[in-house]
Design an enzyme around this catalytic site. Structure first.
Site, mmCIF file in Angstrom:
data_model
loop_
_atom_site.group_PDB
_atom_site.id
_atom_site.type_symbol
_atom_site.label_atom_id
_atom_site.label_comp_id
_atom_site.label_asym_id
_atom_site.label_seq_id
_atom_site.Cartn_x
_atom_site.Cartn_y
_atom_site.Cartn_z
ATOM 1 N N GLN A 132 63.663 33.686 0.878
ATOM 2 C CA GLN A 132 64.521 33.659 -0.299
ATOM 3 C C GLN A 132 63.728 33.213 -1.518
ATOM 4 O O GLN A 132 63.138 32.127 -1.521
ATOM 5 C CB GLN A 132 65.697 32.706 -0.085
ATOM 6 C CG GLN A 132 66.700 32.735 -1.234
ATOM 7 C CD GLN A 132 67.828 31.748 -1.032
ATOM 8 O OE1 GLN A 132 67.658 30.545 -1.254
ATOM 9 N NE2 GLN A 132 68.986 32.233 -0.608
ATOM 10 N N TYR B 228 71.802 28.302 -9.255
ATOM 11 C CA TYR B 228 70.378 28.377 -9.528
ATOM 12 C C TYR B 228 70.143 29.404 -10.647
ATOM 13 O O TYR B 228 71.082 29.923 -11.221
ATOM 14 C CB TYR B 228 69.612 28.688 -8.245
ATOM 15 C CG TYR B 228 69.726 27.559 -7.243
ATOM 16 C CD1 TYR B 228 69.063 26.354 -7.458
ATOM 17 C CD2 TYR B 228 70.542 27.654 -6.123
ATOM 18 C CE1 TYR B 228 69.183 25.295 -6.567
ATOM 19 C CE2 TYR B 228 70.676 26.601 -5.228
ATOM 20 C CZ TYR B 228 69.997 25.418 -5.459
ATOM 21 O OH TYR B 228 70.134 24.362 -4.602
ATOM 22 N N GLY C 191 74.402 29.681 9.210
ATOM 23 C CA GLY C 191 73.544 28.600 8.776
ATOM 24 C C GLY C 191 73.698 27.377 9.650
ATOM 25 O O GLY C 191 72.895 27.103 10.551
#
Length: 578
Positions: free
Chosen positions: A103, A178, A325
């Site tokens: 990522q 972000y 996750g």
């Protein structure tokens, strides 16, 4: 279940074929070294998940330039010096049969100067509350046109670096507040040039990066991760998020990963990684909506740790790939176990992994103490050929029994009428690990752990004490009977937890205090195992092991860790039978 693709059917992202429809999404581990290099611990962590059967491993967020570095011990990709370690990581994943992605994410205003050594940059000079070990209000520099181009160049260079390292694809992080997400948010992007204002302008930054990577690095598939709903006034809305997902496909994205939430989300940032009080499959309907709008594979995430639920989401056409996750943190072999139809170690969705990591520690897990410590258990194994009696069917006792079930004769005895001990009552408390507690989560964890034990051949007896006959001939007796409350509170606390009082505002305020929780977990409880062990009618050669709260009253993480260490550490095991 609706007829449709299977969770374990192959699927392609661009030209890359995955062995199944599961993904380990990006989650920061802090297992890199201080500079950001891959370490042996990094390799061990990712190897465990790849060997556990996951189709695609997306390595944790790495900034394309040092100004975007937002955490200490963050994995690096912004310089050629990181390539040798990244190549080792990719080789490790490929050897285990998984495809590898990384990522590319830039902290933007969330990149603390203390971490990056430089002033953070962002679309606009908007004060940003940041927590990385400690809190501060960051004041980023608004990016000039030249600075925008510099960052775009850095993204393209990082993607090329990822390809040279051997990664099969990259993921652009456009979610959770972000840098790309900051451009999308009207609150964080107040620009008046072509990168601000309308949704099309606000999306331009991310789309240009995507388009350039696809143009300048032929053959490299790109996943675009979009947080479709920010959950705060001035954030991206779901309708806007769906449009951005469509634009991502039009600009070359080979898959769209759909999530939601932002550090500014209301009522709290926890919405990004929904804890146990949130419904299962929290964001699946967003993925299902996106799937109606794009033709590339859609990845969905958010409390999909129940294998049946994950399989249904794929079969019903709500998404194409399931991102797991926290479930893969709790059980790295989730995929292989689910495919075999055996129980998985269920994630509590307690967010210990996230909260602990953000405080500065490396990634860890309440129910899987091997997380982040995989190399500590390399080469270790449980004892074999022994008769073992476990007293207590709480988390420590069940965990120990599950780990030693193979090749041993194991019996679990508990005075209660079912497994779980006080852990079942924990779900009635106001909070657990700083999130609102939810009783079904604890019940599911206990039930699946007991089922794991039974499949492994463990026998259970409830509602009675262990007798001399039970213990006769045992090589090892494991005392995992939990702790007692002092001052006569042992009868009061469970009674309160079974009433509405435990969910009152007063109780919530009390449990919000770390001092109160410390007293409830430690100071007001005492382990009873040693005293009990001294009274047991044991054979002279029987070894005794006291685990968990029975040894020292504390939290679930400590109790379960003691079970792991006892089961897998030779010094804690009985001597081999002659």
């Amino acid at each position: 279940m609706a007829e449709g693709p299977g969770l374990f059917d192959p699927i392609e992202i661009g030209s890359v074929r995955l062995r199944n429809r599961t993904q380990l999404p990006s989650m920061t581990t802090r297992l890199a070294d201080d500079a950001g290099h891959v370490t042996d611990a990094t390799l061990a962590y990712y190897r465990a998940r790849a060997e556990g059967g996951v189709g695609l491993v997306t390595v944790e967020m790495a900034s394309p330039e040092i100004a975007g570095k937002h955490r200490f011990r963050e994995l690096g990709i912004y310089d050629e010096k990181f390539l040798p370690g990244l190549r080792r990581l990719v080789d490790t994943l490929h050897e285990a049969g998984a495809r590898a992605s990384i990522q590319l994410g830039h902290g933007g205003s969330r990149a603390r100067s203390a971490v990056s050594g430089t002033t953070p940059v962002a679309p606009s000079t908007v004060p940003t509350p940041v927590f990385e070990v400690e809190s501060e209000i960051a004041m980023p520099d608004a990016m000039s046109s030249a600075r925008l181009r510099e960052t775009m160049d850095a993204y393209v260079a990082a993607a090329a670096r990822a390809q040279r390292a051997g990664f099969d694809m990259v993921e652009l992080h456009g979610a959770h507040g972000y840098l790309i997400s900051q451009f999308l948010s009207p609150l964080e992007n107040t620009r008046t040039d072509s990168y601000g204002g309308s949704l099309e302008n606000r999306a331009r930054f991310g789309m240009e990066i995507l388009r350039r990577i696809k143009s300048e690095i032929p053959g490299l598939p790109v996943i675009f991760r979009i947080g479709v709903e920010d959950f705060f006034p001035g954030g991206l809305t779901a309708d806007e998020g769906m449009q951005v997902g469509q634009w991502a496909e039009q600009n070359g994205a080979d898959a769209v990963s759909v999530t939601a939430g932002h550090y500014r989300s209301l009522p709290a940032a926890e919405r990004m990684i929904p804890p146990m009080a949130y419904p299962a499959a929290t964001f699946v309907e967003y993925a299902a909506r996106m799937k109606q709008l794009v033709d590339v594979p859609v990845i969905g995430v958010g409390r999909l740790g129940d294998p049946d639920l994950a399989a249904c989401a794929v079969a019903e056409g709500k998404l194409d790939i399931v991102a797991l996750g926290r479930p893969l943190i709790a059980d790295p072999h989730w995929v292989a176990k689910a495919q075999a139809g055996v129980p998985v170690r269920r994630c509590l969705a307690c967010n210990h992994c996230i909260t602990n990591m953000r405080s500065g520690a490396q990634l860890s897990c309440v129910v899987n103490p091997a997380t982040g410590r995989e190399d500590a258990y390399t080469g270790t194994s449980a004892p074999t050929g022994h008769r073992i009696v476990v007293l207590g069917a709480g988390p420590a006792g069940l965990t120990y029994a599950s780990l030693v079930a193979a090749d041993n004769d194991v019996t679990v005895i508990d005075t209660a009428d079912r497994a779980g001990g006080a852990f079942r009552l924990t779900g009635r408390a106001p909070r657990f690990n700083d999130v609102t507690a939810a009783e079904p989560t604890f019940a599911a964890y206990v039930d699946e752990l007991e089922r794991t034990c039974r499949i492994g051949g463990v026998r259970f007896r409830y509602g009675s004490e262990a007798t001399r006959d039970d213990l006769r001939g045992a090589d090892l007796v494991v005392v995992a009977t939990g702790a007692d409350y002092r001052f006569g509170l042992g009868a009061v606390v469970p009674r309160l937890l079974r009433t509405r009082a435990a969910r009152s505002r007063v109780a919530a305020r009390l449990f919000a205090s770390s001092r109160v929780r410390d007293r409830l977990y430690y100071r007001l409880r005492t382990g009873r195992g040693t005293a009990l062990a001294s009274r047991l009618p044991l054979d002279p050669d029987t070894k005794v092991l006291v685990l968990g709260d029975a040894a020292r009253a504390g939290k679930a993480h400590e109790a379960i860790t003691s079970a792991f260490d006892a089961a897998l550490t030779p010094s804690a095991q009985p001597a081999p039978n002659p």
